[in-house]
Design a protein around this motif. Sequence first.
Motif, PDB file in Angstrom:
ATOM      1  N   ARG A  68       0.836  -1.209   0.000  1.00  0.00           N
ATOM      2  CA  ARG A  68       0.000   0.000   0.000  1.00  0.00           C
ATOM      3  C   ARG A  68       0.869   1.257   0.000  1.00  0.00           C
ATOM      4  O   ARG A  68       0.570   2.227  -0.703  1.00  0.00           O
ATOM      5  CB  ARG A  68      -0.922  -0.013   1.222  1.00  0.00           C
ATOM      6  N   ARG A  69       1.933   1.219   0.758  1.00  0.00           N
ATOM      7  CA  ARG A  69       2.820   2.376   0.842  1.00  0.00           C
ATOM      8  C   ARG A  69       3.544   2.601  -0.483  1.00  0.00           C
ATOM      9  O   ARG A  69       3.587   3.723  -0.995  1.00  0.00           O
ATOM     10  CB  ARG A  69       3.836   2.158   1.958  1.00  0.00           C
ATOM     11  N   TYR A  70       4.103   1.534  -1.045  1.00  0.00           N
ATOM     12  CA  TYR A  70       4.862   1.678  -2.294  1.00  0.00           C
ATOM     13  C   TYR A  70       3.959   2.035  -3.469  1.00  0.00           C
ATOM     14  O   TYR A  70       4.399   2.695  -4.417  1.00  0.00           O
ATOM     15  CB  TYR A  70       5.620   0.385  -2.596  1.00  0.00           C
ATOM     16  N   SER A  71       2.690   1.628  -3.432  1.00  0.00           N
ATOM     17  CA  SER A  71       1.751   1.999  -4.491  1.00  0.00           C
ATOM     18  C   SER A  71       1.378   3.467  -4.392  1.00  0.00           C
ATOM     19  O   SER A  71       1.191   4.143  -5.413  1.00  0.00           O
ATOM     20  CB  SER A  71       0.486   1.139  -4.404  1.00  0.00           C
ATOM     21  N   GLY A  72       1.262   3.978  -3.150  1.00  0.00           N
ATOM     22  CA  GLY A  72       0.824   5.356  -2.953  1.00  0.00           C
ATOM     23  C   GLY A  72       1.926   6.383  -3.036  1.00  0.00           C
ATOM     24  O   GLY A  72       1.686   7.517  -3.463  1.00  0.00           O
ATOM     25  N   SER A 121     -10.201  12.857 -15.467  1.00  0.00           N
ATOM     26  CA  SER A 121      -9.119  13.585 -14.824  1.00  0.00           C
ATOM     27  C   SER A 121      -8.607  12.868 -13.581  1.00  0.00           C
ATOM     28  O   SER A 121      -7.460  13.062 -13.175  1.00  0.00           O
ATOM     29  CB  SER A 121      -9.585  14.996 -14.442  1.00  0.00           C
ATOM     30  N   SER A 122      -9.460  12.035 -12.961  1.00  0.00           N
ATOM     31  CA  SER A 122      -9.041  11.356 -11.739  1.00  0.00           C
ATOM     32  C   SER A 122      -8.003  10.288 -12.008  1.00  0.00           C
ATOM     33  O   SER A 122      -7.356   9.805 -11.087  1.00  0.00           O
ATOM     34  CB  SER A 122     -10.249  10.726 -11.050  1.00  0.00           C
ATOM     35  N   TYR A 123      -7.825   9.878 -13.282  1.00  0.00           N
ATOM     36  CA  TYR A 123      -6.825   8.874 -13.607  1.00  0.00           C
ATOM     37  C   TYR A 123      -5.481   9.509 -13.978  1.00  0.00           C
ATOM     38  O   TYR A 123      -4.523   8.804 -14.248  1.00  0.00           O
ATOM     39  CB  TYR A 123      -7.311   7.995 -14.757  1.00  0.00           C
ATOM     40  N   LYS A 124      -5.408  10.822 -14.002  1.00  0.00           N
ATOM     41  CA  LYS A 124      -4.161  11.481 -14.370  1.00  0.00           C
ATOM     42  C   LYS A 124      -3.186  11.539 -13.194  1.00  0.00           C
ATOM     43  O   LYS A 124      -1.984  11.540 -13.384  1.00  0.00           O
ATOM     44  CB  LYS A 124      -4.450  12.887 -14.900  1.00  0.00           C
ATOM     45  N   ARG A 127      -1.197   8.868  -7.913  1.00  0.00           N
ATOM     46  CA  ARG A 127      -1.086   8.632  -6.474  1.00  0.00           C
ATOM     47  C   ARG A 127      -2.379   8.941  -5.731  1.00  0.00           C
ATOM     48  O   ARG A 127      -2.407   8.944  -4.505  1.00  0.00           O
ATOM     49  CB  ARG A 127       0.057   9.470  -5.891  1.00  0.00           C
ATOM     50  N   ALA A 128      -3.438   9.219  -6.461  1.00  0.00           N
ATOM     51  CA  ALA A 128      -4.737   9.522  -5.854  1.00  0.00           C
ATOM     52  C   ALA A 128      -5.730   8.424  -6.217  1.00  0.00           C
ATOM     53  O   ALA A 128      -5.703   7.883  -7.321  1.00  0.00           O
ATOM     54  CB  ALA A 128      -5.250  10.876  -6.329  1.00  0.00           C
ATOM     55  N   GLU A 129      -6.603   8.097  -5.285  1.00  0.00           N
ATOM     56  CA  GLU A 129      -7.613   7.074  -5.527  1.00  0.00           C
ATOM     57  C   GLU A 129      -8.796   7.677  -6.289  1.00  0.00           C
ATOM     58  O   GLU A 129      -9.393   8.661  -5.851  1.00  0.00           O
ATOM     59  CB  GLU A 129      -8.096   6.494  -4.197  1.00  0.00           C
ATOM     60  N   PRO A 130      -9.132   7.143  -7.477  1.00  0.00           N
ATOM     61  CA  PRO A 130     -10.284   7.678  -8.217  1.00  0.00           C
ATOM     62  C   PRO A 130     -11.583   7.445  -7.471  1.00  0.00           C
ATOM     63  O   PRO A 130     -11.717   6.498  -6.693  1.00  0.00           O
ATOM     64  CB  PRO A 130     -10.243   6.902  -9.544  1.00  0.00           C
ATOM     65  N   ARG A 131     -12.552   8.314  -7.716  1.00  0.00           N
ATOM     66  CA  ARG A 131     -13.810   8.251  -6.971  1.00  0.00           C
ATOM     67  C   ARG A 131     -14.585   6.958  -7.221  1.00  0.00           C
ATOM     68  O   ARG A 131     -15.302   6.490  -6.353  1.00  0.00           O
ATOM     69  CB  ARG A 131     -14.686   9.452  -7.336  1.00  0.00           C
ATOM     70  N   LYS A 273      -9.598  -3.797  -3.228  1.00  0.00           N
ATOM     71  CA  LYS A 273     -10.641  -2.791  -3.108  1.00  0.00           C
ATOM     72  C   LYS A 273     -10.210  -1.474  -3.746  1.00  0.00           C
ATOM     73  O   LYS A 273     -11.013  -0.773  -4.362  1.00  0.00           O
ATOM     74  CB  LYS A 273     -10.982  -2.553  -1.632  1.00  0.00           C
ATOM     75  N   LEU A 274      -8.940  -1.101  -3.570  1.00  0.00           N
ATOM     76  CA  LEU A 274      -8.434   0.179  -4.051  1.00  0.00           C
ATOM     77  C   LEU A 274      -7.824   0.046  -5.442  1.00  0.00           C
ATOM     78  O   LEU A 274      -7.041  -0.882  -5.703  1.00  0.00           O
ATOM     79  CB  LEU A 274      -7.390   0.740  -3.085  1.00  0.00           C
ATOM     80  N   ALA A 275      -8.167   0.986  -6.310  1.00  0.00           N
ATOM     81  CA  ALA A 275      -7.530   1.024  -7.624  1.00  0.00           C
ATOM     82  C   ALA A 275      -6.036   1.281  -7.488  1.00  0.00           C
ATOM     83  O   ALA A 275      -5.229   0.814  -8.293  1.00  0.00           O
ATOM     84  CB  ALA A 275      -8.173   2.110  -8.484  1.00  0.00           C
ATOM     85  N   LEU A 276      -5.648   2.022  -6.444  1.00  0.00           N
ATOM     86  CA  LEU A 276      -4.253   2.364  -6.226  1.00  0.00           C
ATOM     87  C   LEU A 276      -3.405   1.114  -6.032  1.00  0.00           C
ATOM     88  O   LEU A 276      -2.335   0.968  -6.636  1.00  0.00           O
ATOM     89  CB  LEU A 276      -4.144   3.275  -5.001  1.00  0.00           C
TER      90      LEU A 276
END
Length: 296
Positions: A68-72, A121-124, A127-131, A273-276
Amino acid sequence: MTRDAVLTDAQWDRVRPLLPSSAGRRGRPFRDDRRVIEGIIWRYRVGTPWRDVPRSFGPWQTLWKRHRRYSGDGTWDRIHAELLADADAAGEIDWAVSVDSTVNRAHQHATNLARDTGALSSYKNLRAEPRDHAIGRSRGGLSTKIHQLVDGRGLPLVVLVGAGQAGDSPMFPVLMDHLRVARRGPGRPRSRPDRARGDKAYSSRAIRHHLRSRGIVAVIPEPSDQRGHRKRRGARGGRPVGYDYDDYKGRNVVERGFNETKQWRGLATRYDKLALTYRGGVVLRAITLWLKATTP
């Protein structure tokens, strides 16, 4: 090598200096980096729940938190970028790129978070989780798409994830925006391939104009409905679309690349669960593919 040792010594020697624990990270140093990284790889390769990863890799909580850390924080992306820079310096990147996507079913364990409608824009921001957590409802049910831009050998250059029902064409400029391979020495990162191969889903005036303005050869066929619409408009419809038919045969490398990616069962079916973190697993797979292709 034992059954659960998934990295060779030579491959680990390339990855180890790129980890935060080897790059002057402050605070308590990480322990057993190799076993933790191999445990994360093992989990995605097998597709098992995190709690079922063998204890020989360490506590499952450590594996999950590290991934989780390395992905974010972009660690997986930085390792991937360093491998690309090394490959480019050695002339091992074929800059006749191909683009495509593949749909993967989302397991019920991945779909129990509240979701809002996503925006492109959320996929650009990687390091942010899309809605919408990159989960959408396509013909086969709840699913996620992996979008990739690969080199001429089918090795991933850019990896993105999106909702399963979303079209391929709108993601093309986003993929191109993320194509930046650093140079070993002076000069700007390379972001312009020699040619771009895509199937009919990427046939649009906007994409062709984008490629033409940057001097990139478009190897994209025109679908029959666009061809008929252009002919009905006569002179206003523009010139016929031309492309190198023989060169287009090389587009299948992206399909073969997806076959390699989906050898990891935790990617062929989405359990995250997370796209990240799901995208982090796909980038980790890209790292292992480049290691396999470029490490003696």
